[in-house]
Write an enzyme that holds these catalytic residues in place. Structure first.
Site, PDB file in Angstrom:
ATOM      1  N   ALA A 151       0.847  -1.118  -0.173  1.00 34.76           N
ATOM      2  CA  ALA A 151       0.110  -0.182   0.079  1.00 34.76           C
ATOM      3  C   ALA A 151       0.834   1.177   0.030  1.00 34.76           C
ATOM      4  O   ALA A 151       1.895   1.161   0.357  1.00 34.76           O
ATOM      5  CB  ALA A 151      -1.013   0.207   1.228  1.00 34.76           C
ATOM      6  N   SER A 209      -2.190  -2.782  -4.865  1.00 32.52           N
ATOM      7  CA  SER A 209      -2.708  -2.567  -3.687  1.00 32.52           C
ATOM      8  C   SER A 209      -4.416  -1.726  -4.073  1.00 32.52           C
ATOM      9  O   SER A 209      -4.116  -0.863  -4.720  1.00 32.52           O
ATOM     10  CB  SER A 209      -2.388  -2.100  -2.345  1.00 32.52           C
ATOM     11  OG  SER A 209      -3.115  -2.026  -1.568  1.00 32.52           O
ATOM     12  N   TYR A 249      -8.874  -5.378  -1.010  1.00 32.46           N
ATOM     13  CA  TYR A 249      -9.126  -5.134   0.643  1.00 32.46           C
ATOM     14  C   TYR A 249     -10.648  -5.037   0.368  1.00 32.46           C
ATOM     15  O   TYR A 249     -11.112  -3.880   0.001  1.00 32.46           O
ATOM     16  CB  TYR A 249      -8.588  -4.013   1.273  1.00 32.46           C
ATOM     17  CG  TYR A 249      -7.100  -4.190   1.713  1.00 32.46           C
ATOM     18  CD1 TYR A 249      -6.870  -4.926   2.769  1.00 32.46           C
ATOM     19  CD2 TYR A 249      -6.159  -3.625   1.017  1.00 32.46           C
ATOM     20  CE1 TYR A 249      -5.695  -5.416   3.329  1.00 32.46           C
ATOM     21  CE2 TYR A 249      -4.843  -3.780   1.560  1.00 32.46           C
ATOM     22  CZ  TYR A 249      -4.618  -4.559   2.541  1.00 32.46           C
ATOM     23  OH  TYR A 249      -3.438  -4.584   3.088  1.00 32.46           O
ATOM     24  N   THR A 301      -7.319 -10.215  -0.065  1.00 30.72           N
ATOM     25  CA  THR A 301      -6.592 -10.217   1.349  1.00 30.72           C
ATOM     26  C   THR A 301      -7.711 -10.676   2.370  1.00 30.72           C
ATOM     27  O   THR A 301      -8.605 -10.130   2.532  1.00 30.72           O
ATOM     28  CB  THR A 301      -5.862  -9.101   1.532  1.00 30.72           C
ATOM     29  OG1 THR A 301      -4.861  -8.782   0.662  1.00 30.72           O
ATOM     30  CG2 THR A 301      -5.539  -8.885   2.827  1.00 30.72           C
ATOM     31  N   ARG A 303       0.231  -2.054  15.472  1.00 31.91           N
ATOM     32  CA  ARG A 303       1.402  -1.414  14.896  1.00 31.91           C
ATOM     33  C   ARG A 303       2.094   0.037  15.616  1.00 31.91           C
ATOM     34  O   ARG A 303       1.384   1.041  15.499  1.00 31.91           O
ATOM     35  CB  ARG A 303       1.437  -1.063  13.464  1.00 31.91           C
ATOM     36  CG  ARG A 303       0.684  -2.176  12.622  1.00 31.91           C
ATOM     37  CD  ARG A 303       0.668  -2.151  11.236  1.00 31.91           C
ATOM     38  NE  ARG A 303      -0.038  -2.876  10.630  1.00 31.91           N
ATOM     39  CZ  ARG A 303      -0.694  -2.754   9.318  1.00 31.91           C
ATOM     40  NH1 ARG A 303      -0.361  -1.849   8.442  1.00 31.91           N
ATOM     41  NH2 ARG A 303      -1.478  -3.798   8.836  1.00 31.91           N
ATOM     42  N   LYS A 311      -5.221 -14.595  -0.296  1.00 36.55           N
ATOM     43  CA  LYS A 311      -4.030 -14.108   0.235  1.00 36.55           C
ATOM     44  C   LYS A 311      -4.010 -14.086   1.601  1.00 36.55           C
ATOM     45  O   LYS A 311      -4.929 -13.472   2.446  1.00 36.55           O
ATOM     46  CB  LYS A 311      -3.615 -12.557  -0.191  1.00 36.55           C
ATOM     47  CG  LYS A 311      -2.309 -12.208   0.477  1.00 36.55           C
ATOM     48  CD  LYS A 311      -2.110 -10.953  -0.336  1.00 36.55           C
ATOM     49  CE  LYS A 311      -0.635 -10.397   0.062  1.00 36.55           C
ATOM     50  NZ  LYS A 311      -0.558  -9.863   1.507  1.00 36.55           N
ATOM     51  N   SER A 322       1.170 -16.262   3.620  1.00 37.60           N
ATOM     52  CA  SER A 322       2.033 -14.734   3.841  1.00 37.60           C
ATOM     53  C   SER A 322       1.171 -14.436   5.413  1.00 37.60           C
ATOM     54  O   SER A 322      -0.188 -15.040   5.450  1.00 37.60           O
ATOM     55  CB  SER A 322       1.279 -13.787   2.862  1.00 37.60           C
ATOM     56  OG  SER A 322       1.609 -12.531   3.483  1.00 37.60           O
ATOM     57  N   HIS A 336       1.589 -11.260   6.056  1.00 35.31           N
ATOM     58  CA  HIS A 336       1.565  -9.848   5.880  1.00 35.31           C
ATOM     59  C   HIS A 336       2.775  -9.445   6.283  1.00 35.31           C
ATOM     60  O   HIS A 336       2.762  -8.067   6.873  1.00 35.31           O
ATOM     61  CB  HIS A 336       0.109  -9.258   6.731  1.00 35.31           C
ATOM     62  CG  HIS A 336      -0.627  -8.472   6.015  1.00 35.31           C
ATOM     63  ND1 HIS A 336      -1.755  -8.257   5.189  1.00 35.31           N
ATOM     64  CD2 HIS A 336      -0.181  -7.151   5.768  1.00 35.31           C
ATOM     65  CE1 HIS A 336      -2.230  -7.342   4.682  1.00 35.31           C
ATOM     66  NE2 HIS A 336      -1.563  -6.381   4.921  1.00 35.31           N
ATOM     67  N   ARG A 346       2.835  -7.865   9.763  1.00 31.97           N
ATOM     68  CA  ARG A 346       2.269  -6.569  10.218  1.00 31.97           C
ATOM     69  C   ARG A 346       0.742  -6.728  10.718  1.00 31.97           C
ATOM     70  O   ARG A 346       0.264  -6.025  11.394  1.00 31.97           O
ATOM     71  CB  ARG A 346       1.887  -5.843   8.972  1.00 31.97           C
ATOM     72  CG  ARG A 346       3.283  -5.316   8.401  1.00 31.97           C
ATOM     73  CD  ARG A 346       3.318  -4.787   7.038  1.00 31.97           C
ATOM     74  NE  ARG A 346       2.309  -3.401   6.999  1.00 31.97           N
ATOM     75  CZ  ARG A 346       3.030  -2.350   7.018  1.00 31.97           C
ATOM     76  NH1 ARG A 346       4.198  -2.326   7.395  1.00 31.97           N
ATOM     77  NH2 ARG A 346       2.199  -1.130   7.036  1.00 31.97           N
ATOM     78  N   ASP A 377       5.042 -14.981   0.436  1.00 31.56           N
ATOM     79  CA  ASP A 377       5.837 -13.846   0.735  1.00 31.56           C
ATOM     80  C   ASP A 377       6.233 -13.881   2.486  1.00 31.56           C
ATOM     81  O   ASP A 377       5.607 -14.884   3.148  1.00 31.56           O
ATOM     82  CB  ASP A 377       5.276 -12.602   0.385  1.00 31.56           C
ATOM     83  CG  ASP A 377       4.061 -12.076   0.983  1.00 31.56           C
ATOM     84  OD1 ASP A 377       3.906 -12.414   2.373  1.00 31.56           O
ATOM     85  OD2 ASP A 377       3.464 -11.281   0.424  1.00 31.56           O
ATOM     86  N   SER A 378       6.810 -12.789   2.869  1.00 30.72           N
ATOM     87  CA  SER A 378       7.131 -12.510   4.174  1.00 30.72           C
ATOM     88  C   SER A 378       8.712 -12.801   4.584  1.00 30.72           C
ATOM     89  O   SER A 378       8.788 -14.106   4.637  1.00 30.72           O
ATOM     90  CB  SER A 378       6.219 -13.150   5.131  1.00 30.72           C
ATOM     91  OG  SER A 378       4.995 -12.677   4.886  1.00 30.72           O
ATOM     92  N   ARG A 387      14.703 -11.795   1.658  1.00 31.66           N
ATOM     93  CA  ARG A 387      15.594 -10.859   1.406  1.00 31.66           C
ATOM     94  C   ARG A 387      17.059 -11.440   0.780  1.00 31.66           C
ATOM     95  O   ARG A 387      17.690 -10.533   0.501  1.00 31.66           O
ATOM     96  CB  ARG A 387      16.453 -10.629   3.011  1.00 31.66           C
ATOM     97  CG  ARG A 387      15.290  -9.967   4.033  1.00 31.66           C
ATOM     98  CD  ARG A 387      14.543  -8.477   3.238  1.00 31.66           C
ATOM     99  NE  ARG A 387      13.697  -7.855   4.018  1.00 31.66           N
ATOM    100  CZ  ARG A 387      12.293  -7.920   4.269  1.00 31.66           C
ATOM    101  NH1 ARG A 387      11.877  -8.786   3.130  1.00 31.66           N
ATOM    102  NH2 ARG A 387      11.761  -7.307   4.962  1.00 31.66           N
ATOM    103  N   ARG A 438       9.057  -4.978   1.282  1.00 32.30           N
ATOM    104  CA  ARG A 438       9.790  -3.745   1.658  1.00 32.30           C
ATOM    105  C   ARG A 438      11.056  -3.322   0.930  1.00 32.30           C
ATOM    106  O   ARG A 438      11.248  -2.323   0.504  1.00 32.30           O
ATOM    107  CB  ARG A 438      10.099  -4.100   3.147  1.00 32.30           C
ATOM    108  CG  ARG A 438       8.760  -4.159   4.019  1.00 32.30           C
ATOM    109  CD  ARG A 438       9.226  -4.288   5.541  1.00 32.30           C
ATOM    110  NE  ARG A 438       8.444  -4.247   6.652  1.00 32.30           N
ATOM    111  CZ  ARG A 438       7.584  -5.181   6.966  1.00 32.30           C
ATOM    112  NH1 ARG A 438       7.728  -6.674   6.512  1.00 32.30           N
ATOM    113  NH2 ARG A 438       6.774  -5.108   7.784  1.00 32.30           N
TER     114      ARG A 438
END
Length: 371
Positions: free
Chosen positions: A94, A121, A145, A171, A180, A240, A262, A264, A267, A295-296, A299, A319
């Site tokens: 997002a 998104s 969403y 999602t 958060r 998702k 995932s 998220h 998050r 995902d998640s 790296r 990210r």
């Protein structure tokens, strides 16, 4: 630099010299305003699950394979008949205008440049049509969403289909927002309008916190919603936020054409498992009935390899691509994907795997190291 409602957006457009993806976070922090950076980087509560997402890749090891008589591994793959040059895709992330003035448009350009798949998104900074146009025909998925207002959902789905979306990502793990703390500390409110919200009765998102945005989202999502979206769009629907074999099978039973494993990015539900730790059991239950996206915490190229070997068909990043966007715009996003593809190519060569299909059949060993 572009300034919108007092918020400073990067205008950088340049290729990046990347050592590794983890190093991008500190560099991006220097140029993304504190509130925006906190929203991007933050996880829920004490961020235990966020940290576990990347650590979990150490729970499985790649078996090197020598005397395999291969060179120049091939990263090409496909999903739903869509040819891709890389198994790495862009996760639906997002408010990318927090990182760069071109937002999702530059991300779409960067992903298209590497022959990858872009997912945009509902809460994008740029419209569905503009993001799709920036990709110049490259494949894109649209992430929904769900709103409490079905007319609003139909409007988004209509625009996504008109823009050429190849599938809908529903999602299912964000019926409320995770707790958060970065956003609370920064008293963060979205400074930039969300283009898909400006056209409808839900407001534009500007000047609201994430909790207010989620308040208009559907808190009740069921198998019936999967069926309804599939029937309305006649597009593949991928659920998702799946974290258990039971939910995967429930989604498939409702007509899901794909499963997206995932949490998220750490998050939402803190204290839940790392996505990689639940992937093998979900893949075993799905048993190739439908494709799996993962995902998640990704790296490294070796992370991509392990996810594919553990049952994923595509692996998404969020990210790191946003950090690349802030640092270099479309070219920065392209650089991030190229770095990950470079690392994956090396890993494939050393593991004796020439194709992505070979990777999916590569053995992993498991040894749980003490913390």
């Amino acid at each position: 630099m572009t300034i919108v409602n007092g918020y400073e957006q990067s205008d950088n457009e340049k290729k990046l010299d990347i050592l590794n993806l983890p190093s991008l976070e500190a560099e991006a922090k220097k140029i993304i305003p504190a509130g925006g950076f906190g929203y991007i980087v933050g996880g829920s509560e004490d961020e235990w699950t966020l940290a576990e997402n990347t650590k979990a890749f150490s729970h499985a090891q790649i078996v090197p394979k020598v005397l395999s008589n291969i060179e120049q591994p091939d990263l090409s793959t496909s999903i739903f008949g869509i040819a891709l040059k890389t198994p790495v895709m862009m996760a639906p992330t997002a408010a990318q205008g927090l990182a760069h003035s071109q937002g999702e448009k530059d991300t779409a350009r960067g992903v298209a440049a590497v022959g990858g798949l872009m997912a945009q998104s509902t809460y994008s900074s740029t419209s569905i049509a503009d993001t799709a146009a920036a990709g110049e025909g490259a494949p894109q998925f649209f992430q929904l969403y769900m709103s409490k207002d079905w007319t609003f959902n139909e409007s988004l789905l209509d625009e996504a289909k008109k823009a050429g979306a190849k599938a809908i990502l529903l999602t299912s793990d964000a019926t409320v927002d995770g707790y958060r703390e970065e956003d609370i500390v920064n008293n963060f409110q979205f400074p930039i309008p969300m283009a898909n919200l400006t056209k409808f009765s839900e407001g534009d998102g500007k000047g609201k916190g994430i909790g207010e945005i989620y308040a208009s989202a559907a808190q009740k999502i069921s198998e019936d919603d999967v069926r309804r979206i599939a029937a309305y769009t006649d597009l593949p629907v991928i659920v998702k936020g799946v974290q258990s074999p039971e939910d995967a099978l429930r989604a498939i039973g409702a007509g899901a054409a794909g499963i997206y494993v995932s949490n998220h990015g750490g998050r939402q539900l803190n204290g839940g498992p790392a996505s990689f730790d639940v992937l093998p059991a979900i893949a075993k239950a799905v048993n190739h009935q439908v494709p799996i996206i993962f995902d998640s915490g990704v790296r490294r190229g070796s992370h991509v390899f392990k996810a594919l070997a553990a049952g994923a068909d595509l692996v998404a990043i969020g990210r790191p691509a946003i950090y690349g966007l802030a640092l270099g715009g479309a070219l920065g996003v392209q650089s991030v994907f190229e770095q990950l593809d470079h690392e994956l190519t090396i890993t494939m060569q050393l593991a004796g795997t020439r194709t992505i299909e070979d990777v999916k059949h590569a053995p992993l060993t498991h040894f749980n190291y003490a913390d």
